[in-house]
Motif scaffolding. Sequence first.
Motif, PDB file in Angstrom:
ATOM      1  N   PHE A 126      13.458   8.986 -13.385  1.00 56.72           N
ATOM      2  CA  PHE A 126      13.747   7.858 -14.262  1.00 56.72           C
ATOM      3  C   PHE A 126      14.800   6.927 -13.678  1.00 56.72           C
ATOM      4  O   PHE A 126      15.364   6.106 -14.385  1.00 56.72           O
ATOM      5  N   TYR A 127      15.048   7.064 -12.366  1.00 57.92           N
ATOM      6  CA  TYR A 127      15.948   6.149 -11.679  1.00 57.92           C
ATOM      7  C   TYR A 127      15.164   5.411 -10.604  1.00 57.92           C
ATOM      8  O   TYR A 127      14.149   5.896 -10.106  1.00 57.92           O
ATOM      9  N   GLN A 128      15.644   4.243 -10.255  1.00 58.67           N
ATOM     10  CA  GLN A 128      14.891   3.391  -9.360  1.00 58.67           C
ATOM     11  C   GLN A 128      14.759   3.948  -7.949  1.00 58.67           C
ATOM     12  O   GLN A 128      13.941   3.462  -7.179  1.00 58.67           O
ATOM     13  N   ASP A 129      15.565   4.954  -7.590  1.00 63.35           N
ATOM     14  CA  ASP A 129      15.487   5.453  -6.220  1.00 63.35           C
ATOM     15  C   ASP A 129      14.413   6.524  -6.048  1.00 63.35           C
ATOM     16  O   ASP A 129      14.233   7.044  -4.959  1.00 63.35           O
ATOM     17  N   PHE A 130      13.687   6.870  -7.122  1.00 63.74           N
ATOM     18  CA  PHE A 130      12.599   7.839  -6.995  1.00 63.74           C
ATOM     19  C   PHE A 130      11.360   7.100  -6.497  1.00 63.74           C
ATOM     20  O   PHE A 130      10.935   6.112  -7.078  1.00 63.74           O
ATOM     21  N   LYS A 131      10.775   7.616  -5.406  1.00 62.42           N
ATOM     22  CA  LYS A 131       9.624   6.946  -4.798  1.00 62.42           C
ATOM     23  C   LYS A 131       8.404   7.864  -4.825  1.00 62.42           C
ATOM     24  O   LYS A 131       8.421   8.949  -4.234  1.00 62.42           O
ATOM     25  N   LEU A 132       7.360   7.412  -5.510  1.00 63.56           N
ATOM     26  CA  LEU A 132       6.083   8.116  -5.535  1.00 63.56           C
ATOM     27  C   LEU A 132       5.161   7.466  -4.525  1.00 63.56           C
ATOM     28  O   LEU A 132       4.863   6.274  -4.607  1.00 63.56           O
ATOM     29  N   GLY A 133       4.707   8.237  -3.541  1.00 67.53           N
ATOM     30  CA  GLY A 133       3.791   7.721  -2.536  1.00 67.53           C
ATOM     31  C   GLY A 133       2.347   7.944  -2.962  1.00 67.53           C
ATOM     32  O   GLY A 133       1.989   9.035  -3.420  1.00 67.53           O
ATOM     33  N   ILE A 134       1.520   6.919  -2.822  1.00 68.95           N
ATOM     34  CA  ILE A 134       0.094   7.027  -3.146  1.00 68.95           C
ATOM     35  C   ILE A 134      -0.716   6.764  -1.884  1.00 68.95           C
ATOM     36  O   ILE A 134      -0.542   5.729  -1.226  1.00 68.95           O
ATOM     37  N   LEU A 135      -1.575   7.701  -1.538  1.00 64.30           N
ATOM     38  CA  LEU A 135      -2.496   7.507  -0.423  1.00 64.30           C
ATOM     39  C   LEU A 135      -3.703   6.743  -0.951  1.00 64.30           C
ATOM     40  O   LEU A 135      -4.499   7.271  -1.720  1.00 64.30           O
ATOM     41  N   GLY A 136      -3.825   5.490  -0.528  1.00 62.22           N
ATOM     42  CA  GLY A 136      -4.896   4.621  -0.998  1.00 62.22           C
ATOM     43  C   GLY A 136      -4.336   3.516  -1.867  1.00 62.22           C
ATOM     44  O   GLY A 136      -3.566   3.776  -2.788  1.00 62.22           O
ATOM     45  N   ILE A 144       6.703   2.741  -6.538  1.00 60.50           N
ATOM     46  CA  ILE A 144       5.442   3.134  -5.903  1.00 60.50           C
ATOM     47  C   ILE A 144       5.398   2.634  -4.464  1.00 60.50           C
ATOM     48  O   ILE A 144       5.584   1.440  -4.189  1.00 60.50           O
ATOM     49  N   SER A 145       5.126   3.555  -3.546  1.00 59.19           N
ATOM     50  CA  SER A 145       4.905   3.223  -2.147  1.00 59.19           C
ATOM     51  C   SER A 145       3.445   3.510  -1.823  1.00 59.19           C
ATOM     52  O   SER A 145       2.944   4.589  -2.144  1.00 59.19           O
ATOM     53  N   ILE A 146       2.767   2.537  -1.233  1.00 64.26           N
ATOM     54  CA  ILE A 146       1.326   2.640  -0.975  1.00 64.26           C
ATOM     55  C   ILE A 146       1.058   2.702   0.524  1.00 64.26           C
ATOM     56  O   ILE A 146       1.653   1.955   1.307  1.00 64.26           O
ATOM     57  N   LEU A 147       0.149   3.609   0.911  1.00 60.48           N
ATOM     58  CA  LEU A 147      -0.376   3.645   2.277  1.00 60.48           C
ATOM     59  C   LEU A 147      -1.852   3.299   2.234  1.00 60.48           C
ATOM     60  O   LEU A 147      -2.630   3.956   1.543  1.00 60.48           O
ATOM     61  N   ASP A 148      -2.248   2.246   2.970  1.00 63.87           N
ATOM     62  CA  ASP A 148      -3.654   1.852   3.008  1.00 63.87           C
ATOM     63  C   ASP A 148      -3.919   1.091   4.301  1.00 63.87           C
ATOM     64  O   ASP A 148      -3.060   0.330   4.772  1.00 63.87           O
ATOM     65  N   ALA A 149      -5.111   1.283   4.853  1.00 65.57           N
ATOM     66  CA  ALA A 149      -5.452   0.627   6.123  1.00 65.57           C
ATOM     67  C   ALA A 149      -5.787  -0.842   5.950  1.00 65.57           C
ATOM     68  O   ALA A 149      -5.745  -1.604   6.916  1.00 65.57           O
ATOM     69  N   ASP A 150      -6.111  -1.243   4.720  1.00 64.37           N
ATOM     70  CA  ASP A 150      -6.498  -2.623   4.449  1.00 64.37           C
ATOM     71  C   ASP A 150      -5.255  -3.479   4.203  1.00 64.37           C
ATOM     72  O   ASP A 150      -4.533  -3.253   3.226  1.00 64.37           O
ATOM     73  N   PRO A 151      -4.983  -4.467   5.057  1.00 65.89           N
ATOM     74  CA  PRO A 151      -3.791  -5.303   4.868  1.00 65.89           C
ATOM     75  C   PRO A 151      -3.853  -6.146   3.603  1.00 65.89           C
ATOM     76  O   PRO A 151      -2.836  -6.667   3.150  1.00 65.89           O
ATOM     77  N   GLU A 152      -5.053  -6.259   3.012  1.00 77.05           N
ATOM     78  CA  GLU A 152      -5.219  -7.003   1.763  1.00 77.05           C
ATOM     79  C   GLU A 152      -5.635  -6.067   0.624  1.00 77.05           C
ATOM     80  O   GLU A 152      -6.357  -6.471  -0.291  1.00 77.05           O
ATOM     81  N   ALA A 153      -5.183  -4.823   0.660  1.00 75.78           N
ATOM     82  CA  ALA A 153      -5.530  -3.850  -0.377  1.00 75.78           C
ATOM     83  C   ALA A 153      -5.120  -4.363  -1.757  1.00 75.78           C
ATOM     84  O   ALA A 153      -4.090  -5.037  -1.898  1.00 75.78           O
ATOM     85  N   PRO A 154      -5.910  -4.076  -2.811  1.00 78.42           N
ATOM     86  CA  PRO A 154      -5.608  -4.563  -4.158  1.00 78.42           C
ATOM     87  C   PRO A 154      -4.204  -4.236  -4.660  1.00 78.42           C
ATOM     88  O   PRO A 154      -3.639  -4.983  -5.453  1.00 78.42           O
ATOM     89  N   SER A 155      -3.608  -3.146  -4.181  1.00 82.78           N
ATOM     90  CA  SER A 155      -2.283  -2.734  -4.654  1.00 82.78           C
ATOM     91  C   SER A 155      -1.131  -3.413  -3.921  1.00 82.78           C
ATOM     92  O   SER A 155       0.017  -3.316  -4.364  1.00 82.78           O
ATOM     93  N   LYS A 156      -1.430  -4.077  -2.813  1.00 82.86           N
ATOM     94  CA  LYS A 156      -0.367  -4.521  -1.893  1.00 82.86           C
ATOM     95  C   LYS A 156       0.731  -5.330  -2.571  1.00 82.86           C
ATOM     96  O   LYS A 156       1.923  -5.063  -2.383  1.00 82.86           O
ATOM     97  N   ASN A 157       0.371  -6.311  -3.349  1.00 83.17           N
ATOM     98  CA  ASN A 157       1.355  -7.230  -3.909  1.00 83.17           C
ATOM     99  C   ASN A 157       2.076  -6.684  -5.143  1.00 83.17           C
ATOM    100  O   ASN A 157       2.930  -7.369  -5.705  1.00 83.17           O
ATOM    101  N   TYR A 158       1.728  -5.475  -5.562  1.00 83.09           N
ATOM    102  CA  TYR A 158       2.305  -4.919  -6.782  1.00 83.09           C
ATOM    103  C   TYR A 158       3.139  -3.668  -6.527  1.00 83.09           C
ATOM    104  O   TYR A 158       3.913  -3.255  -7.378  1.00 83.09           O
TER     105      TYR A 158
END
Length: 380
Positions: free
Chosen positions: A5-15, A34-48
């Motif tokens: 519940f603090y801003q320094d907690f990072k959940l990584g999502i593959l995809g 949220i930290s996202i890993l995806d091969a697509d530089p324009e992945a739907p999650s990128k800007n969020y």
Amino acid sequence: MSKAFYQDFKLGILGGGQLGRMLIRPAMDFNVGISILDADPEAPSKNYASHFVEGSITDADTVYEFGKSCDMLTIEIENVNTEALERLHLEGKKVYPQPSVISIIQDKRRQKTFYQERGIPTADFILVEEKQEVLARKDFLPAVNKLGKAGYDGRGVQVLREEADLDKAFDAPGIVEKLVDFEHEISVIVARSTRGEIKTFPTVELVFHPEHNLVEYLIAPTGLAENILKTAEEIAKKVITELDMVGLLAVEMFVTKEGEVLVNEVAPRPHNSGHQTIEANVTSQYEQHLRAILGLPLGDTALTAHTAMVNLLGAEGHQGLAQYEGLEEVLAQRGIHVHLYGKKVTKPYRKMGHVTIIASDKTTLTEKVHFVKKHLKVIA
């Protein structure tokens, strides 16, 4: 899990596709970055996402390095490198669903064998290594030939109704499964938390595209008999318990004409058959997934209205920059919620978004489903 519940907690999502994108909103409510890993530089999650890393989710080194920078890891697609996830898990990193579970579900051969060994009802099947073995089992027709790995959204599946269809069989390791004479296709989404708490969402009925094996739309409540709904929910609970899985599991099932319920396939993540929970259930599947992996109490899954979800697919014969024909007409209707996935380019049958419909009765719901299907098109 107070750190969550603090801003320094990072959940990584593959995809970083639409499922990852829809996970971000409830994560914001819990102050989870949220930290996202995806091969697509324009992945739907990128800007969020709080942090976006461009890289392959199937490359061991890339996944391992990404995982080290996160407090916890989860997935939005099964096609990930489980060796790197297992290494991270052994080093103490929390990975949900567990790498061992993902490995089973990645391979339909292991998945079906698992059901058989654990007494989970499923269609009869045989394992095959190559096309020649399929050709030798004419006695098993009518059947479905599925690739062991890499099949999704209707890909990697061939229906073999008669001997003339055998030439369509895959020349690769897979399964040949008895074609089920079903009355209904249904899905139950079930969550299991790190505490061992389990909750199911109400069963939904799936209506598939007749040619492309993609869900066109779904409805809930289903109208099926209570004993069938109870059986389906108990089977879903048994599957997630036998897997010893933490997270969210979509269990797709057949209901035969005799009323038998058989598991078809499962997905260890938020799923297409749960999109409507954002508007139609007390707790969405996305929030429930986060609650499960963060060790929080699971939320109320009750339906609040009659609901349907219509997949918004790229129109046949259209490929290029996406345009949404009929959007204003659809949005002018009461109880219709449009979710676009941020994909710039459309092609036939690509999932470009979905529409959730809320209504007070099934008749109105059905009318609105047909209205959306008739008026809203993704064209180029």
